[in-house]
Design an enzyme around this catalytic site. Structure first.
Site, PDB file in Angstrom:
ATOM      1  N   SER A 124       0.819  -1.101   0.047  1.00 28.85           N
ATOM      2  CA  SER A 124      -0.074   0.008   0.050  1.00 28.85           C
ATOM      3  C   SER A 124       0.824   1.134   0.092  1.00 28.85           C
ATOM      4  O   SER A 124       1.953   1.086   0.285  1.00 28.85           O
ATOM      5  CB  SER A 124      -1.095  -0.055   1.021  1.00 28.85           C
ATOM      6  OG  SER A 124      -1.256   1.293   1.473  1.00 28.85           O
ATOM      7  N   TYR A 137      -1.485  -1.128  10.190  1.00 26.68           N
ATOM      8  CA  TYR A 137      -1.564  -1.385   8.733  1.00 26.68           C
ATOM      9  C   TYR A 137      -0.395  -0.870   8.100  1.00 26.68           C
ATOM     10  O   TYR A 137       0.258  -1.686   7.248  1.00 26.68           O
ATOM     11  CB  TYR A 137      -2.858  -0.869   8.164  1.00 26.68           C
ATOM     12  CG  TYR A 137      -3.028  -1.204   6.618  1.00 26.68           C
ATOM     13  CD1 TYR A 137      -3.581  -2.623   6.491  1.00 26.68           C
ATOM     14  CD2 TYR A 137      -2.718  -0.370   5.639  1.00 26.68           C
ATOM     15  CE1 TYR A 137      -3.704  -2.981   5.107  1.00 26.68           C
ATOM     16  CE2 TYR A 137      -3.017  -0.750   4.305  1.00 26.68           C
ATOM     17  CZ  TYR A 137      -3.435  -1.928   4.078  1.00 26.68           C
ATOM     18  OH  TYR A 137      -3.866  -2.396   2.794  1.00 26.68           O
TER      19      TYR A 137
END
Length: 253
Positions: A124, A137
């Protein structure tokens, strides 16, 4: 491309990757924890469902064994989207980091043991630019990018390529549900923010991610190894600045 494994392949980006690889004629094992996420794959012999936790080495090995040899591609896509504040519960943060990192460790190990020669990890933009409130995350994705580079160095001499895609905001069922729950004003603000963050001015499509993943698994990418490819509409290239000429065309600047 003969046989592949995709973890977290039942929905969203994972499903798009499965559909793309199957469309190329591959047999694809889809490792999913949720059986309901595989309803769409019923009666499709080219798609082999494997139920279980992608972080479990035994489940990952079962996925590797579920498709014919040679195993030519493995995609570590499974992820957990939930956040925790470090000052409130360090143990919960550590658990969430592990729940995103461990499936990649287990999947990569299973792929290597099965003789797979091309691995793609899904990362990401948050690996490099953290979003407030998403510490577990962002930390896990940064670790996944480090793992990608290290595995490429360790196993490149064996002919194994390990790369990653770093995603921007991609339209999926999850994002659609989020936007649908917003007020009209909040939804409009969300759309404006995406346009400001991603220079192409829109959310990405899951099919666009799948195209890049399919390329990285293919022989056309035979000299790409240890690369982190941004699939983010230019988000990682842009520096937002209060003095920037936002809203004006290049010819006007």
């Amino acid at each position: 491309m003969t046989s592949c494994v995709v973890t977290g392949g039942g929905r969203g980006v994972g499903r798009a990757i499965v559909e793309r690889l199957a469309g190329d004629g591959a047999t694809v094992a889809v490792l999913e924890v949720d059986a309901a996420a595989l309803d769409w794959a019923t009666d499709r012999p080219e798609i082999v469902p494997v139920l279980g936790d992608a972080a479990d080495p035994e489940v990952a090995a079962r996925a590797a064994a579920a498709v014919p040899r040679p195993l030519t591609g493995w995609v570590n896509n499974a992820a957990v989207f939930r956040d925790a504040w470090l000052h409130e519960d360090p143990a919960a943060v550590a658990d969430l980091i592990g729940r995103n990192l461990h499936p990649v460790l287990a999947g990569t190990a299973a792929a290597l043991r099965a003789g797979c020669t091309a691995i793609v990890n899904v990362s990401s933009h948050q690996a490099q630019r953290a979003v407030r409130g998403a510490l577990p995350y962002a930390t896990a994705k940064a670790a996944i990018e480090g793992l990608t580079r290290a595995a490429a160095v360790d196993y490149g001499p064996r002919g194994v390529r390990v790369n990653a895609v770093a995603l921007g905001s991609i339209a999926t069922e999850r994002s659609d549900t989020h936007v649908a729950g917003l007020s009209p004003a909040a939804a409009e603000h969300f759309t404006r923010e995406i346009a400001a963050l991603q220079p192409l001015g829109r959310m990405g499509r899951a099919s666009e991610v799948a195209e890049v993943v399919a390329f990285l698994l293919s022989d056309a990418a035979s000299f790409l190894n240890g690369a982190i490819i941004p699939v983010d509409g230019g988000r990682s290239a842009q520096g937002r600045d209060p003095e920037s000429a936002q809203g004006r065309d290049p010819e006007e600047v």
